[in-house]
Design a protein around this motif. Sequence first.
Motif, PDB file in Angstrom:
ATOM      1  N   GLN A  42       0.847  -1.201   0.000  1.00  0.00           N
ATOM      2  CA  GLN A  42       0.000   0.000   0.000  1.00  0.00           C
ATOM      3  C   GLN A  42       0.877   1.244   0.000  1.00  0.00           C
ATOM      4  OE1 GLN A  42      -2.209  -0.865   3.629  1.00  0.00           O
ATOM      5  NE2 GLN A  42      -3.957  -1.596   2.444  1.00  0.00           N
ATOM      6  N   ARG A  43       0.359   2.270  -0.634  1.00  0.00           N
ATOM      7  CA  ARG A  43       1.040   3.580  -0.631  1.00  0.00           C
ATOM      8  C   ARG A  43       2.524   3.421  -0.942  1.00  0.00           C
ATOM      9  NH1 ARG A  43      -1.605   2.820   3.845  1.00  0.00           N
ATOM     10  NH2 ARG A  43       0.258   2.864   5.165  1.00  0.00           N
ATOM     11  N   THR A  44       2.809   2.891  -2.117  1.00  0.00           N
ATOM     12  CA  THR A  44       4.185   2.552  -2.481  1.00  0.00           C
ATOM     13  C   THR A  44       5.111   3.756  -2.364  1.00  0.00           C
ATOM     14  OG1 THR A  44       3.597   2.915  -4.818  1.00  0.00           O
ATOM     15  CG2 THR A  44       3.610   0.639  -4.024  1.00  0.00           C
ATOM     16  N   GLN A  45       6.346   3.453  -1.977  1.00  0.00           N
ATOM     17  CA  GLN A  45       7.414   4.438  -1.859  1.00  0.00           C
ATOM     18  C   GLN A  45       8.543   4.040  -2.803  1.00  0.00           C
ATOM     19  OE1 GLN A  45       7.002   7.147   0.261  1.00  0.00           O
ATOM     20  NE2 GLN A  45       4.942   6.296   0.510  1.00  0.00           N
ATOM     21  N   GLN A  46       9.413   4.982  -3.094  1.00  0.00           N
ATOM     22  CA  GLN A  46      10.517   4.694  -4.012  1.00  0.00           C
ATOM     23  C   GLN A  46      11.414   3.575  -3.496  1.00  0.00           C
ATOM     24  OE1 GLN A  46      12.325   8.569  -4.894  1.00  0.00           O
ATOM     25  NE2 GLN A  46      11.356   8.489  -6.916  1.00  0.00           N
ATOM     26  N   GLU A  47      11.560   3.496  -2.187  1.00  0.00           N
ATOM     27  CA  GLU A  47      12.427   2.455  -1.627  1.00  0.00           C
ATOM     28  C   GLU A  47      11.826   1.053  -1.780  1.00  0.00           C
ATOM     29  OE1 GLU A  47      11.253   5.040   0.153  1.00  0.00           O
ATOM     30  OE2 GLU A  47      10.463   4.372   2.099  1.00  0.00           O
ATOM     31  N   ASP A  48      10.572   0.971  -2.213  1.00  0.00           N
ATOM     32  CA  ASP A  48       9.963  -0.340  -2.458  1.00  0.00           C
ATOM     33  C   ASP A  48      10.386  -0.915  -3.807  1.00  0.00           C
ATOM     34  OD1 ASP A  48       6.791   0.843  -1.089  1.00  0.00           O
ATOM     35  OD2 ASP A  48       8.589   0.079  -0.068  1.00  0.00           O
ATOM     36  N   SER A  49      11.033  -0.112  -4.630  1.00  0.00           N
ATOM     37  CA  SER A  49      11.485  -0.591  -5.944  1.00  0.00           C
ATOM     38  C   SER A  49      12.469  -1.736  -5.761  1.00  0.00           C
ATOM     39  CB  SER A  49      12.153   0.546  -6.725  1.00  0.00           C
ATOM     40  OG  SER A  49      11.224   1.560  -7.027  1.00  0.00           O
ATOM     41  N   ALA A  50      12.150  -2.872  -6.349  1.00  0.00           N
ATOM     42  CA  ALA A  50      12.958  -4.081  -6.192  1.00  0.00           C
ATOM     43  C   ALA A  50      12.323  -5.179  -7.037  1.00  0.00           C
ATOM     44  CB  ALA A  50      13.010  -4.520  -4.729  1.00  0.00           C
ATOM     45  N   VAL A  51      12.980  -6.317  -7.065  1.00  0.00           N
ATOM     46  CA  VAL A  51      12.372  -7.515  -7.636  1.00  0.00           C
ATOM     47  C   VAL A  51      11.787  -8.328  -6.492  1.00  0.00           C
ATOM     48  CG1 VAL A  51      12.747  -9.665  -8.900  1.00  0.00           C
ATOM     49  CG2 VAL A  51      13.950  -7.578  -9.598  1.00  0.00           C
ATOM     50  N   TYR A  52      10.545  -8.705  -6.613  1.00  0.00           N
ATOM     51  CA  TYR A  52       9.882  -9.495  -5.589  1.00  0.00           C
ATOM     52  C   TYR A  52       9.793 -10.937  -6.086  1.00  0.00           C
ATOM     53  CZ  TYR A  52       9.039  -5.183  -3.213  1.00  0.00           C
ATOM     54  OH  TYR A  52       9.239  -3.996  -2.557  1.00  0.00           O
ATOM     55  N   LEU A  53      10.423 -11.816  -5.314  1.00  0.00           N
ATOM     56  CA  LEU A  53      10.514 -13.224  -5.685  1.00  0.00           C
ATOM     57  C   LEU A  53       9.582 -14.058  -4.828  1.00  0.00           C
ATOM     58  CD1 LEU A  53      14.408 -13.555  -5.849  1.00  0.00           C
ATOM     59  CD2 LEU A  53      12.844 -13.313  -7.775  1.00  0.00           C
ATOM     60  N   CYS A  54       8.987 -15.026  -5.466  1.00  0.00           N
ATOM     61  CA  CYS A  54       8.158 -16.005  -4.761  1.00  0.00           C
ATOM     62  C   CYS A  54       8.811 -17.374  -4.950  1.00  0.00           C
ATOM     63  CB  CYS A  54       6.751 -16.003  -5.340  1.00  0.00           C
ATOM     64  SG  CYS A  54       5.662 -17.275  -4.683  1.00  0.00           S
ATOM     65  N   ALA A  55       8.761 -18.189  -3.923  1.00  0.00           N
ATOM     66  CA  ALA A  55       9.304 -19.543  -4.006  1.00  0.00           C
ATOM     67  C   ALA A  55       8.351 -20.494  -3.294  1.00  0.00           C
ATOM     68  CB  ALA A  55      10.692 -19.625  -3.384  1.00  0.00           C
ATOM     69  N   SER A  56       8.319 -21.724  -3.752  1.00  0.00           N
ATOM     70  CA  SER A  56       7.508 -22.726  -3.061  1.00  0.00           C
ATOM     71  C   SER A  56       8.332 -23.983  -2.845  1.00  0.00           C
ATOM     72  CB  SER A  56       6.237 -23.057  -3.850  1.00  0.00           C
ATOM     73  OG  SER A  56       6.517 -23.756  -5.054  1.00  0.00           O
ATOM     74  N   SER A  57       7.953 -24.753  -1.849  1.00  0.00           N
ATOM     75  CA  SER A  57       8.629 -26.021  -1.606  1.00  0.00           C
ATOM     76  C   SER A  57       7.604 -27.062  -1.189  1.00  0.00           C
ATOM     77  CB  SER A  57       9.736 -25.883  -0.559  1.00  0.00           C
ATOM     78  OG  SER A  57       9.205 -25.584   0.701  1.00  0.00           O
ATOM     79  N   LEU A  58       7.980 -28.307  -1.437  1.00  0.00           N
ATOM     80  CA  LEU A  58       7.032 -29.410  -1.236  1.00  0.00           C
ATOM     81  C   LEU A  58       6.721 -29.623   0.243  1.00  0.00           C
ATOM     82  CD1 LEU A  58       5.414 -31.655  -2.574  1.00  0.00           C
ATOM     83  CD2 LEU A  58       7.453 -33.103  -2.457  1.00  0.00           C
ATOM     84  N   GLY A  59       7.762 -29.561   1.068  1.00  0.00           N
ATOM     85  CA  GLY A  59       7.576 -29.847   2.473  1.00  0.00           C
ATOM     86  C   GLY A  59       7.521 -28.596   3.325  1.00  0.00           C
ATOM     87  N   SER A  60       7.447 -28.819   4.611  1.00  0.00           N
ATOM     88  CA  SER A  60       7.321 -27.717   5.547  1.00  0.00           C
ATOM     89  C   SER A  60       8.623 -27.387   6.247  1.00  0.00           C
ATOM     90  CB  SER A  60       6.264 -28.035   6.603  1.00  0.00           C
ATOM     91  OG  SER A  60       6.632 -29.222   7.293  1.00  0.00           O
ATOM     92  N   ARG A  61       9.680 -28.112   5.929  1.00  0.00           N
ATOM     93  CA  ARG A  61      10.945 -27.833   6.580  1.00  0.00           C
ATOM     94  C   ARG A  61      11.882 -27.123   5.642  1.00  0.00           C
ATOM     95  NH1 ARG A  61      12.084 -30.707  11.068  1.00  0.00           N
ATOM     96  NH2 ARG A  61      13.570 -29.003  11.361  1.00  0.00           N
ATOM     97  N   SER A  62      12.812 -26.343   6.228  1.00  0.00           N
ATOM     98  CA  SER A  62      13.637 -25.469   5.400  1.00  0.00           C
ATOM     99  C   SER A  62      14.665 -26.227   4.580  1.00  0.00           C
ATOM    100  CB  SER A  62      14.353 -24.449   6.276  1.00  0.00           C
ATOM    101  OG  SER A  62      15.228 -25.116   7.167  1.00  0.00           O
ATOM    102  N   TYR A  63      14.890 -27.494   4.889  1.00  0.00           N
ATOM    103  CA  TYR A  63      15.863 -28.216   4.082  1.00  0.00           C
ATOM    104  C   TYR A  63      15.293 -28.662   2.742  1.00  0.00           C
ATOM    105  CZ  TYR A  63      13.596 -32.177   6.497  1.00  0.00           C
ATOM    106  OH  TYR A  63      12.696 -33.052   7.016  1.00  0.00           O
ATOM    107  N   ASN A  64      14.000 -28.480   2.574  1.00  0.00           N
ATOM    108  CA  ASN A  64      13.399 -28.782   1.279  1.00  0.00           C
ATOM    109  C   ASN A  64      13.821 -27.742   0.251  1.00  0.00           C
ATOM    110  OD1 ASN A  64      10.775 -29.701   3.282  1.00  0.00           O
ATOM    111  ND2 ASN A  64      11.614 -31.153   1.835  1.00  0.00           N
ATOM    112  N   GLU A  65      14.088 -28.194  -0.959  1.00  0.00           N
ATOM    113  CA  GLU A  65      14.474 -27.279  -2.032  1.00  0.00           C
ATOM    114  C   GLU A  65      13.363 -26.288  -2.307  1.00  0.00           C
ATOM    115  OE1 GLU A  65      15.469 -29.245  -5.641  1.00  0.00           O
ATOM    116  OE2 GLU A  65      15.750 -27.393  -6.781  1.00  0.00           O
ATOM    117  N   GLN A  66      13.739 -25.029  -2.444  1.00  0.00           N
ATOM    118  CA  GLN A  66      12.784 -24.008  -2.830  1.00  0.00           C
ATOM    119  C   GLN A  66      12.860 -23.805  -4.335  1.00  0.00           C
ATOM    120  OE1 GLN A  66      12.739 -20.382  -0.551  1.00  0.00           O
ATOM    121  NE2 GLN A  66      13.090 -21.449   1.368  1.00  0.00           N
TER     122      GLN A  66
END
Lengths: 115, 111
Positions: A80-104
Amino acid sequence: GAGVSQSPRYKVAKRGQDVALRCDPISGHVSLFWYQQALGQGPEFLTYFQNEAQLDKSGLPSDRFFAERPEGSVSTLKIQRTQQEDSAVYLCASSLGSRSYNEQFFGPGTRLTVL
Amino acid sequence: AQSVTQLDSQVPVFEEAPVELRCNYSSSVSVYLFWYVQYPNQGLQLLLKYLSGSTLVKGINGFEAEFNKSQTSFHLRKPSVHISDTAEYFCAVSPYDKVIFGPGTSLSVIP
């Protein structure tokens, strides 16, 4: 099978506008992550979902950032109410399991430019 | 809190030469360790990961990394690089759920 997709791929917003970024994870993936990647930097963690539950939102920079995954599949990151400092690439990742050792598996990202 | 340091922001190397990309981390708890690669105009993909067991981990495309607990390092190596290895390489650590990335090292392979 399709990978992680994100839309739009590019977004230009005027300062003060609201934006919504969409992520379609790989079907059946339990975990979903959002990252912010500034130019020349590594991805920075924003938030994490396990199914529809948002388990960690400690990386969201301010209360202008909001993420949801209401049915445990598609997720939306809203700024909301974007600011210049919000400029970036926004990445989404998913993984099969619920633990962090799963590949994203990462999507191509949405490049947000705030003028 | 955890943090990741990649000392070299840019590494130029000639084709068929060996390369080492350095990664050091700090953490008060045990972590999982990862290397991800981002090829030009592509999304990040996993190269390799260390969870436990043997400290030498082999990944895709001929890369390997060695976990050194005493030095809190997880350096990435390849004995002979190809032009196609030109990319951005990110070291990452994970305590249990979130993944924390380093700033990245840009590897440029020179023909």
